[in-house]
Design a protein around this motif. Structure first.
Motif, PDB file in Angstrom:
ATOM      1  N   LEU A 114      27.918  40.333  30.883  1.00 41.82           N
ATOM      2  CA  LEU A 114      27.252  42.023  30.738  1.00 41.82           C
ATOM      3  C   LEU A 114      27.405  42.001  32.496  1.00 41.82           C
ATOM      4  N   THR A 115      27.347  41.337  33.438  1.00 43.60           N
ATOM      5  CA  THR A 115      26.199  41.169  34.559  1.00 43.60           C
ATOM      6  C   THR A 115      26.682  41.007  35.635  1.00 43.60           C
ATOM      7  N   SER A 116      27.307  41.012  37.099  1.00 39.02           N
ATOM      8  CA  SER A 116      27.249  40.802  38.397  1.00 39.02           C
ATOM      9  C   SER A 116      26.986  38.943  38.390  1.00 39.02           C
ATOM     10  N   HIS A 117      26.765  38.531  37.093  1.00 33.62           N
ATOM     11  CA  HIS A 117      25.896  37.178  37.636  1.00 33.62           C
ATOM     12  C   HIS A 117      26.813  35.917  37.325  1.00 33.62           C
ATOM     13  N   ARG A 118      27.262  36.451  35.463  1.00 33.37           N
ATOM     14  CA  ARG A 118      28.105  35.376  35.426  1.00 33.37           C
ATOM     15  C   ARG A 118      27.577  34.256  34.735  1.00 33.37           C
ATOM     16  N   LYS A 119      26.351  34.389  34.715  1.00 30.00           N
ATOM     17  CA  LYS A 119      26.068  32.529  34.749  1.00 30.00           C
ATOM     18  C   LYS A 119      25.089  32.145  33.443  1.00 30.00           C
ATOM     19  N   ASP A 120      23.951  31.479  33.294  1.00 28.76           N
ATOM     20  CA  ASP A 120      23.887  30.876  32.393  1.00 28.76           C
ATOM     21  C   ASP A 120      22.334  31.458  32.947  1.00 28.76           C
ATOM     22  N   VAL A 121      21.514  31.761  31.886  1.00 36.04           N
ATOM     23  CA  VAL A 121      19.957  32.341  31.862  1.00 36.04           C
ATOM     24  C   VAL A 121      19.125  30.730  32.450  1.00 36.04           C
ATOM     25  N   PRO A 122      18.935  30.564  33.366  1.00 37.14           N
ATOM     26  CA  PRO A 122      17.891  29.225  33.184  1.00 37.14           C
ATOM     27  C   PRO A 122      17.089  29.320  32.545  1.00 37.14           C
ATOM     28  N   ASP A 123      16.394  27.860  31.970  1.00 41.12           N
ATOM     29  CA  ASP A 123      14.897  27.978  31.069  1.00 41.12           C
ATOM     30  C   ASP A 123      13.873  27.117  31.402  1.00 41.12           C
ATOM     31  N   PRO A 124      13.200  28.621  31.585  1.00 39.50           N
ATOM     32  CA  PRO A 124      11.878  28.433  32.395  1.00 39.50           C
ATOM     33  C   PRO A 124      10.719  27.390  32.424  1.00 39.50           C
ATOM     34  N   TYR A 125      10.915  26.447  30.726  1.00 42.60           N
ATOM     35  CA  TYR A 125      10.966  25.935  30.127  1.00 42.60           C
ATOM     36  C   TYR A 125      10.391  24.741  30.872  1.00 42.60           C
ATOM     37  N   TYR A 126      11.680  24.588  31.920  1.00 40.17           N
ATOM     38  CA  TYR A 126      12.476  23.508  32.573  1.00 40.17           C
ATOM     39  C   TYR A 126      11.652  23.762  33.830  1.00 40.17           C
ATOM     40  N   THR A 127      12.034  25.300  34.249  1.00 44.48           N
ATOM     41  CA  THR A 127      12.240  25.717  36.036  1.00 44.48           C
ATOM     42  C   THR A 127      10.582  26.229  36.416  1.00 44.48           C
ATOM     43  N   GLY A 128      10.070  26.546  35.646  1.00 47.46           N
ATOM     44  CA  GLY A 128       8.992  27.161  35.163  1.00 47.46           C
ATOM     45  C   GLY A 128       8.657  27.951  35.645  1.00 47.46           C
ATOM     46  N   ASP A 129      10.307  28.900  36.126  1.00 50.03           N
ATOM     47  CA  ASP A 129      10.122  30.085  37.250  1.00 50.03           C
ATOM     48  C   ASP A 129      10.200  31.318  35.650  1.00 50.03           C
ATOM     49  N   PHE A 130       9.546  32.001  35.292  1.00 53.48           N
ATOM     50  CA  PHE A 130       9.487  33.220  34.629  1.00 53.48           C
ATOM     51  C   PHE A 130       9.665  34.059  34.958  1.00 53.48           C
ATOM     52  N   GLN A 131       9.384  33.905  35.880  1.00 54.94           N
ATOM     53  CA  GLN A 131       9.727  35.632  36.878  1.00 54.94           C
ATOM     54  C   GLN A 131      11.237  35.911  37.275  1.00 54.94           C
ATOM     55  N   GLU A 132      12.323  34.822  37.461  1.00 53.47           N
ATOM     56  CA  GLU A 132      13.822  35.028  37.434  1.00 53.47           C
ATOM     57  C   GLU A 132      13.811  35.190  35.981  1.00 53.47           C
ATOM     58  N   THR A 133      13.570  34.584  34.798  1.00 48.62           N
ATOM     59  CA  THR A 133      14.133  34.956  33.451  1.00 48.62           C
ATOM     60  C   THR A 133      13.701  36.216  33.199  1.00 48.62           C
ATOM     61  N   TYR A 134      12.459  36.431  33.685  1.00 48.43           N
ATOM     62  CA  TYR A 134      12.311  37.743  33.077  1.00 48.43           C
ATOM     63  C   TYR A 134      13.002  39.062  34.016  1.00 48.43           C
ATOM     64  N   ASP A 135      14.064  39.236  35.389  1.00 50.53           N
ATOM     65  CA  ASP A 135      14.513  40.101  36.296  1.00 50.53           C
ATOM     66  C   ASP A 135      16.097  39.302  35.885  1.00 50.53           C
ATOM     67  N   LEU A 136      16.450  38.309  35.037  1.00 49.29           N
ATOM     68  CA  LEU A 136      17.733  38.868  34.949  1.00 49.29           C
ATOM     69  C   LEU A 136      17.400  39.288  33.228  1.00 49.29           C
ATOM     70  N   ALA A 137      16.265  39.020  32.544  1.00 48.26           N
ATOM     71  CA  ALA A 137      16.515  39.769  31.510  1.00 48.26           C
ATOM     72  C   ALA A 137      16.634  41.211  31.210  1.00 48.26           C
ATOM     73  N   VAL A 138      15.895  41.798  32.681  1.00 42.22           N
ATOM     74  CA  VAL A 138      15.465  43.557  32.435  1.00 42.22           C
ATOM     75  C   VAL A 138      17.385  43.514  32.892  1.00 42.22           C
ATOM     76  N   GLU A 139      17.859  42.752  33.899  1.00 43.68           N
ATOM     77  CA  GLU A 139      19.356  43.051  34.331  1.00 43.68           C
ATOM     78  C   GLU A 139      20.506  43.238  32.837  1.00 43.68           C
ATOM     79  N   GLY A 140      20.209  41.732  32.532  1.00 38.42           N
ATOM     80  CA  GLY A 140      21.104  41.550  31.199  1.00 38.42           C
ATOM     81  C   GLY A 140      20.956  42.587  29.777  1.00 38.42           C
ATOM     82  N   CYS A 141      19.827  43.033  29.474  1.00 36.15           N
ATOM     83  CA  CYS A 141      19.599  43.864  28.802  1.00 36.15           C
ATOM     84  C   CYS A 141      20.082  45.314  29.063  1.00 36.15           C
ATOM     85  N   GLN A 142      19.698  46.113  30.917  1.00 35.36           N
ATOM     86  CA  GLN A 142      19.942  47.231  30.950  1.00 35.36           C
ATOM     87  C   GLN A 142      21.607  46.937  30.357  1.00 35.36           C
ATOM     88  N   ALA A 143      21.844  46.220  30.807  1.00 29.42           N
ATOM     89  CA  ALA A 143      24.068  46.219  30.735  1.00 29.42           C
ATOM     90  C   ALA A 143      24.102  45.380  29.159  1.00 29.42           C
TER      91      ALA A 143
END
Length: 154
Positions: A114-143
């Protein structure tokens, strides 16, 4: 009631983060009386567990609660109970189709489609990047919220 289910592998990182962000947006838009949000896992690894500490910490930074959230596994009955079943990545989508036995339903789709990213949400369990997940969550939820409001004329 319009029901939305977010799905990831373990239901401790991505899907509960997206669930909490969506609940927050739904409340702020004053549509919580007509939109219900939940999350689930395709695996049974974390049933009954609270969200991952990284998810909780990141959401707390933004004043978003995870109170009462516990991991659960996707059930076949979820297909009838939810209007939107949203996977965090392609693997989740394949597992949802397999578990629910409904591969061509338009109610099942990938979150960031639903966003311009058109990709998977990276799993922070493996990446450790919870900020990236949060930012994508906000964008995706708004859409997604815009989509729900338009489709259901709220």
């Amino acid at each position: 009631m319009i029901r939305v289910l977010f799905v990831c592998l373990g239901n401790i990182c991505r899907s509960p983060m997206v669930e909490a962000v969506m609940r927050d947006l739904v409340e702020k838009q004053h549509v919580s009386e007509v939109i219900e949000v939940d999350s689930a896992a395709t695996s049974a690894w974390h049933i009954g567990e609270p969200p991952h500490r990284g998810t909780q910490d990141k959401l707390r930074e933004y004043g978003i609660s995870t109170r009462g959230m516990k991991g659960r596994q996707l059930q076949k009955t979820d297909f009838e109970q939810f209007d939107y079943i949203v996977g965090m990545d392609d693997s989740n989508i394949q597992n949802i189709h397999s578990m629910l036995g409904n591969p061509h339903s338009p109610k099942i789709f990938r979150f960031l489609d639903l966003t311009s990213h058109r990709k998977d949400v990276p799993d922070p369990y493996y990446t450790g990047d919870f900020q990236e997940t949060y930012d994508l969550a906000v964008e995706g939820c708004q859409a997604l919220l815009e989509k729900i409001i338009q489709e259901n004329r709220l």
